[in-house]
Motif scaffolding. Structure first.
Motif, PDB file in Angstrom:
ATOM      1  N   UNK A 144      40.446  41.880  22.730  1.00  0.00           N
ATOM      2  CA  UNK A 144      40.964  42.840  21.752  1.00  0.00           C
ATOM      3  C   UNK A 144      39.953  43.107  20.636  1.00  0.00           C
ATOM      4  N   UNK A 145      39.475  42.047  19.990  1.00  0.00           N
ATOM      5  CA  UNK A 145      38.576  42.234  18.852  1.00  0.00           C
ATOM      6  C   UNK A 145      37.302  42.995  19.229  1.00  0.00           C
ATOM      7  N   UNK A 146      36.644  42.686  20.354  1.00  0.00           N
ATOM      8  CA  UNK A 146      35.449  43.475  20.669  1.00  0.00           C
ATOM      9  C   UNK A 146      35.724  44.963  20.841  1.00  0.00           C
ATOM     10  N   UNK A 147      36.915  45.313  21.336  1.00  0.00           N
ATOM     11  CA  UNK A 147      37.255  46.726  21.461  1.00  0.00           C
ATOM     12  C   UNK A 147      37.456  47.356  20.092  1.00  0.00           C
ATOM     13  N   UNK A 148      38.114  46.617  19.198  1.00  0.00           N
ATOM     14  CA  UNK A 148      38.284  47.093  17.822  1.00  0.00           C
ATOM     15  C   UNK A 148      36.927  47.334  17.173  1.00  0.00           C
ATOM     16  N   UNK A 149      36.017  46.383  17.329  1.00  0.00           N
ATOM     17  CA  UNK A 149      34.715  46.487  16.674  1.00  0.00           C
ATOM     18  C   UNK A 149      33.879  47.618  17.254  1.00  0.00           C
ATOM     19  N   UNK A 150      33.976  47.812  18.551  1.00  0.00           N
ATOM     20  CA  UNK A 150      33.182  48.882  19.163  1.00  0.00           C
ATOM     21  C   UNK A 150      33.647  50.261  18.706  1.00  0.00           C
ATOM     22  N   UNK A 151      34.951  50.403  18.380  1.00  0.00           N
ATOM     23  CA  UNK A 151      35.488  51.693  17.962  1.00  0.00           C
ATOM     24  C   UNK A 151      35.455  51.887  16.444  1.00  0.00           C
ATOM     25  N   UNK A 152      35.120  50.855  15.696  1.00  0.00           N
ATOM     26  CA  UNK A 152      35.148  50.963  14.242  1.00  0.00           C
ATOM     27  C   UNK A 152      33.986  51.813  13.736  1.00  0.00           C
ATOM     28  N   UNK A 153      34.196  52.453  12.592  1.00  0.00           N
ATOM     29  CA  UNK A 153      33.121  53.188  11.942  1.00  0.00           C
ATOM     30  C   UNK A 153      32.057  52.219  11.409  1.00  0.00           C
ATOM     31  N   UNK A 154      32.532  51.102  10.877  1.00  0.00           N
ATOM     32  CA  UNK A 154      31.627  50.104  10.323  1.00  0.00           C
ATOM     33  C   UNK A 154      32.369  48.770  10.283  1.00  0.00           C
ATOM     34  N   UNK A 155      31.608  47.685  10.164  1.00  0.00           N
ATOM     35  CA  UNK A 155      32.182  46.344  10.164  1.00  0.00           C
ATOM     36  C   UNK A 155      31.686  45.603   8.927  1.00  0.00           C
ATOM     37  N   UNK A 156      32.619  45.051   8.162  1.00  0.00           N
ATOM     38  CA  UNK A 156      32.274  44.151   7.068  1.00  0.00           C
ATOM     39  C   UNK A 156      32.453  42.711   7.538  1.00  0.00           C
ATOM     40  N   UNK A 157      31.699  41.803   6.964  1.00  0.00           N
ATOM     41  CA  UNK A 157      31.908  40.382   7.226  1.00  0.00           C
ATOM     42  C   UNK A 157      31.546  39.605   5.974  1.00  0.00           C
ATOM     43  N   UNK A 158      31.847  38.312   5.974  1.00  0.00           N
ATOM     44  CA  UNK A 158      31.791  37.531   4.743  1.00  0.00           C
ATOM     45  C   UNK A 158      30.546  36.677   4.574  1.00  0.00           C
TER      46      UNK A 158
END
Length: 383
Positions: A144-158
């Motif tokens: 699930x998460x890799x699909x979310x990340x591939x479709x996201x405009x951008x990714x933030x992380x900490x």
């Protein structure tokens, strides 16, 4: 709760998805609760439950859209499953009805296979580093998460450490990822001279104690922490306090270990400590010991430094990014290193004083205001 949303005024509007907020926040919910007030320059609409909004009064300063209150970590696996279904089948309609051009999610969850534009936050990929058999988090992180990340405009992380994990595990390009270090609440602050010597106002007369704050999962490395404490010379002159919610899968094993070592009078399991009470026990400790095998960020380390409490933590993952040169960094797989660090803290007043001053200076480099400003800059690029 201000739930009166004028849909006609929300074109190109940011919506912030907050289904994870509840009354006993852990790390991710703490991040969401402290970040959203600093998104004010973008005039976002908050998706928040009426129950959660009562615990976070600042939500009343934003346009709010009511969502169900049974989607939080407080409901365990059922809450997680309900939240995923709601995210896939209800959230796209809300996104459309509010005429929003961007969704921001403080967790890596968003509607997939839709036309929703979104930016998400990734906190860690620990379930991939330390997989558990039959855990529902395994397929969640693998599929699930890799699909979310591939479709996201951008990714933030900490942290930069988490960014590297996203690149390595999911083959996401670095250009799509922005690490933004987190902050701490102002009620984490130094009490002044004497608090650690006497154990805090509420702890007078107790033995000097070391403190661990966090869950009891195996990757948190509490079993080695217990062994390390047991090996301190004259360990019975000290105590080890373990603060964090009991877990029927892991806590009984740790408690049995303490009994085998005949240290039940020295090692205390405090269970969940309310967030507002954490500064009390942190200020009273002679050191916070956080020998985790992996962290996306490590709130206990930063919160301890903000209190001027000496810190012993791991030399891997994000923890050196947070601690800098203000902590004793140990190999978390080497029990004797943990013991040596704890023994040094217990016996060397000068070391404790030096680490306390370094901790306060290091903590001053972090704030939720900085985190919020950096987040606003990224989100602005996609509105």
């Amino acid at each position: 709760m201000n739930s009166k949303v004028n849909h006609s005024e929300l074109s190109n509007q940011l919506i912030v998805n907050l289904p994870i907020l509840f009354s006993q926040p852990t790390g991710i919910a703490t991040y969401a609760a402290n970040l959203f007030p600093h998104l004010q320059p973008l005039n976002p609409t908050l998706l928040i439950s009426p129950i959660a909004s009562k615990h976070f009064p600042l939500a009343s300063e934003f346009p709010c859209y009511p969502i169900p209150g049974d989607l939080t970590p407080a409901q365990g696996t059922k809450g997680h499953f309900r939240r995923l279904l709601w995210t896939q089948f209800k959230l796209p309609h809300i996104h459309h009805n509010l005429k929003s051009s961007l969704l921001f999610s403080p967790i890596p969850e968003a509607p997939i296979y839709t036309n929703c534009r979104y930016v998400v936050m990734v906190h860690d990929l620990i379930p991939l580093r330390f997989p558990k058999r039959f855990s529902p988090l395994t397929p969640y992180f693998r599929y699930y998460i890799p699909q979310v990340l591939s479709q996201s405009q951008h990714i933030l992380c900490n942290s930069t450490s988490t960014a590297r994990d996203i690149i390595d595990f999911y083959n996401i390009p670095a250009s799509k990822i922005t690490p933004i270090l987190l902050g701490y609440n102002n009620h984490f602050r130094e009490w002044g001279v004497g608090s650690r010597e006497c154990g805090g106002d509420a702890m007078v007369g107790k033995s000097p104690y070391f403190l661990y704050v966090g869950r009891h999962d195996p990757y948190k490395n509490i079993h080695r922490l217990i062994d390390a404490f047991a090996a301190i010379p004259n360990c019975r002159n000290y105590e080890l306090w373990i603060a964090g919610s009991s877990d029927p899968r892991y806590t009984p094993i740790l408690q049995a270990k303490v009994e085998e070592l005949s240290l039940t009078n020295q090692i205390k399991f405090l269970d969940y400590v309310p967030y507002e009470e954490l500064p009390i026990i942190i200020n009273g400790a002679i050191a916070v010991v956080f020998p985790s095998l992996w962290e996306g960020f490590g709130f206990p380390v930063l919160e301890a430094m903000a209190c001027g409490t000496p810190v012993i933590t791991s030399n891997i993952s994000s923890l050196p990014e947070v601690a800098g040169d203000a902590a004793i960094l140990i190999n978390p797989y080497n029990t004797s290193e943990i013991t040596e660090a704890m023994a040094g803290i217990a016996t060397d007043n000068n070391l404790r004083s030096r680490l306390s001053h370094l901790s306060l200076a290091r903590a001053n480099q972090f704030s939720w205001e900085k985190t919020g400003k950096a987040t606003v800059e990224v989100l602005s690029n996609y509105l």
